[in-house]
Design an enzyme around this catalytic site. Structure first.
Site, PDB file in Angstrom:
ATOM      1  N   TRP A 104      -8.764  -7.295  -2.354  1.00 43.24           N
ATOM      2  CA  TRP A 104      -8.780  -5.940  -1.782  1.00 43.24           C
ATOM      3  C   TRP A 104      -8.868  -4.892  -2.870  1.00 43.24           C
ATOM      4  O   TRP A 104      -9.526  -3.859  -2.699  1.00 43.24           O
ATOM      5  CB  TRP A 104      -7.567  -5.728  -0.867  1.00 43.24           C
ATOM      6  CG  TRP A 104      -7.554  -6.735   0.225  1.00 43.24           C
ATOM      7  CD1 TRP A 104      -6.640  -7.729   0.437  1.00 43.24           C
ATOM      8  CD2 TRP A 104      -8.545  -6.904   1.266  1.00 43.24           C
ATOM      9  NE1 TRP A 104      -6.999  -8.494   1.520  1.00 43.24           N
ATOM     10  CE2 TRP A 104      -8.155  -8.013   2.047  1.00 43.24           C
ATOM     11  CE3 TRP A 104      -9.710  -6.230   1.591  1.00 43.24           C
ATOM     12  CZ2 TRP A 104      -8.905  -8.453   3.139  1.00 43.24           C
ATOM     13  CZ3 TRP A 104     -10.461  -6.665   2.686  1.00 43.24           C
ATOM     14  CH2 TRP A 104     -10.051  -7.757   3.440  1.00 43.24           C
TER      15      TRP A 104
ATOM     16  N   ASP B 292      -2.617   1.060  -1.755  1.00 47.52           N
ATOM     17  CA  ASP B 292      -2.967   0.329  -0.531  1.00 47.52           C
ATOM     18  C   ASP B 292      -1.738  -0.505  -0.172  1.00 47.52           C
ATOM     19  O   ASP B 292      -1.434  -1.491  -0.831  1.00 47.52           O
ATOM     20  CB  ASP B 292      -4.180  -0.565  -0.819  1.00 47.52           C
ATOM     21  CG  ASP B 292      -4.517  -1.495   0.348  1.00 47.52           C
ATOM     22  OD1 ASP B 292      -3.822  -1.463   1.377  1.00 47.52           O
ATOM     23  OD2 ASP B 292      -5.498  -2.266   0.215  1.00 47.52           O
TER      24      ASP B 292
ATOM     25  N   LYS C  16      -0.522  -5.442  10.210  1.00 40.37           N
ATOM     26  CA  LYS C  16       0.505  -6.356   9.709  1.00 40.37           C
ATOM     27  C   LYS C  16       1.887  -5.905  10.207  1.00 40.37           C
ATOM     28  O   LYS C  16       2.437  -6.491  11.115  1.00 40.37           O
ATOM     29  CB  LYS C  16       0.485  -6.444   8.190  1.00 40.37           C
ATOM     30  CG  LYS C  16      -0.545  -7.397   7.638  1.00 40.37           C
ATOM     31  CD  LYS C  16      -1.875  -6.788   7.438  1.00 40.37           C
ATOM     32  CE  LYS C  16      -2.761  -7.732   6.658  1.00 40.37           C
ATOM     33  NZ  LYS C  16      -4.130  -7.317   6.621  1.00 40.37           N
TER      34      LYS C  16
HETATM   35  N1  PLP Z   1      -5.956  -4.136   1.970  1.00 40.79           N
HETATM   36  C1  PLP Z   1      -5.131  -5.185   2.144  1.00 40.79           C
HETATM   37  C2  PLP Z   1      -3.970  -5.366   1.231  1.00 40.79           C
HETATM   38  C3  PLP Z   1      -5.372  -6.085   3.192  1.00 40.79           C
HETATM   39  O1  PLP Z   1      -4.552  -7.130   3.378  1.00 40.79           O
HETATM   40  C4  PLP Z   1      -6.473  -5.871   4.047  1.00 40.79           C
HETATM   41  C5  PLP Z   1      -6.775  -6.787   5.180  1.00 40.79           C
HETATM   42  O2  PLP Z   1      -6.201  -7.828   5.338  1.00 40.79           O
HETATM   43  C6  PLP Z   1      -7.310  -4.779   3.804  1.00 40.79           C
HETATM   44  C7  PLP Z   1      -7.014  -3.930   2.762  1.00 40.79           C
HETATM   45  C8  PLP Z   1      -8.512  -4.504   4.658  1.00 40.79           C
HETATM   46  O3  PLP Z   1      -8.067  -3.934   5.817  1.00 40.79           O
HETATM   47  P1  PLP Z   1      -9.043  -3.594   7.053  1.00 40.79           P
HETATM   48  O4  PLP Z   1      -9.505  -4.901   7.592  1.00 40.79           O
HETATM   49  O5  PLP Z   1      -8.140  -2.824   7.961  1.00 40.79           O
HETATM   50  O6  PLP Z   1     -10.164  -2.770   6.532  1.00 40.79           O
END
Ligand code: PLP
Length: 355
Positions: free
Chosen positions: A99, A166, A190
């Site tokens: 991520w 994030d 989550k």
């Molecule tokens: N950031 C983290 C730490 C994640 O665990 C996730 C998805 O699992 C994301 C970003 C991406 O999120 P989204 O699918 O809501 O764009």
């Protein structure tokens, strides 16, 4: 059979959240209408979003001068909105997993990106330390919990520039010093609500300092000005988020959630560390209390499939590890009861005894 839900996301939500949301889908706030078919401008829904914003502020002790937004587009849209709104010349990023890599890729579209450290060479199994964040960076971005690799930064880093984080997979699992941040964002799926809404906590005075034009929907100021109601917000996930926030408050707030989370993680890591068959994949000091990643030791590797099957027969779902790590991942978010973690431990012990 009772299911024990270890999925990484979308993932387990409290019964309180699910029951109240299901009720509102049938009859919302006594209106005789479904939550899905009522105007977001109705007084009933306006009350929901306002209460949700107020509860986020209360639970996370958000100081004055910050807005709480509920936006669409997932955490992935924030990878772009953050640099669009905040990156003038240069930003610093910590590369701790998939991520973070995705966030860095987007930021590079907007300016210079200084990747201050990375643990990529070790398949992101630890959090880099001893790096320097340049004083002239517009912000320092990090991923507080690396959902795929099971590592976590359970602190607000001390650097000379504003923080951006994030927190998609560990928000509401520890108290945060929000005053150190320009932006905190988290996909809801989550620790908060079903997929479809992203919570963004933004410092209002950090906005309006970049030279570029920003499309209306991607400009945080648009949403700040309109109380997160510039356009139709994701009403159902916001309603579910409100239920979860009420549930956290009723249980004793974020400190109590942290106490429970630490306890659940400790018993599971103890079981892994004392096993002859299983071994954790993340560096001990950086282990996540949300996503517990482990594999079978080399001599038992052939049994991984059999263990998943055995666990499934016990009602345990969602423990298959992400393909980047392999093995197993037990996601034990806030709503996960300790009894389900105990069930997993018991299943691991039984399997070990039988092999
Ligand atoms: N950031 C983290 C730490 C994640 O665990 C996730 C998805 O699992 C994301 C970003 C991406 O999120 P989204 O699918 O809501 O764009």
């Amino acid at each position: 059979m009772k299911k024990h839900n270890f999925y990484a996301g979308p993932s387990i939500l409290s019964e309180y959240t699910i029951k109240n949301t299901a009720d509102a889908v049938i009859n919302f706030a006594g209106t005789g209408l479904s939550l899905m078919e009522i105007s977001h401008r109705s007084k009933e829904f306006t009350a929901v979003i306002e209460e949700a914003q107020a509860l986020v502020k209360e639970l996370l002790e958000v100081p004055d001068g910050y807005s709480v937004l509920f936006l669409g587009g997932g955490a992935s849209l924030q990878f772009c909105m953050v640099p669009y709104n905040l990156l003038n010349k240069k930003a610093a990023y910590l590369e701790t997993g998939t991520w973070a890599v995705n966030a860095i890729k987007e930021a590079r579209l907007f300016g210079e990106v200084d990747v201050v450290a990375s643990s990529k060479e070790a398949n992101f199994s630890y959090i880099p330390k001893g790096y320097t964040v340049p004083d002239d960076a517009d912000y320092f971005h990090f991923t507080s919990n690396n959902t795929i690799y099971g590592t976590e930064m359970r602190f607000d880093p001390d650097v000379k520039v504003p923080l951006v984080a994030d927190m998609s997979s560990d928000i509401f699992s520890r108290p945060i010093d929000v005053s150190k941040y320009d932006v905190i964002y988290a996909g809801a799926q989550k620790n908060l609500a079903p997929a479809g809404v992203t919570i963004v906590i933004v410092k209002e005075s950090a906005l309006g300092h970049v030279d570029r034009a920003i499309p209306t929907m991607l400009d945080y100021r648009t949403h700040v000005k309109k109380g997160s109601m510039f356009n139709t917000p994701p009403c159902l996930p916001i309603y579910a988020a409100l239920q979860t926030l009420k549930y956290y408050k009723e249980l004793g707030g974020i400190k109590e959630m942290e106490r429970r989370d630490l306890e659940k993680a400790a018993i599971l890591y103890d079981a892994i560390d004392s096993s002859k068959m299983f071994v954790g994949t993340a560096a001990h000091e950086d282990r996540s209390i949300m996503n517990v990643c482990f594999v079978m030791k080399e001599e038992y590797k052939d049994l991984e499939g059999a263990f998943i099957e055995y666990a499934t027969s016990k009602g345990i779902v969602g423990i298959k590890g992400h393909r980047s790590v392999g093995g197993f991942r037990a996601s034990i978010y806030n709503a996960m009861p300790k009894s389900s973690v105990e069930m997993l431990i018991e299943t691991m012990k039984e399997f070990e005894k039988n092999h």
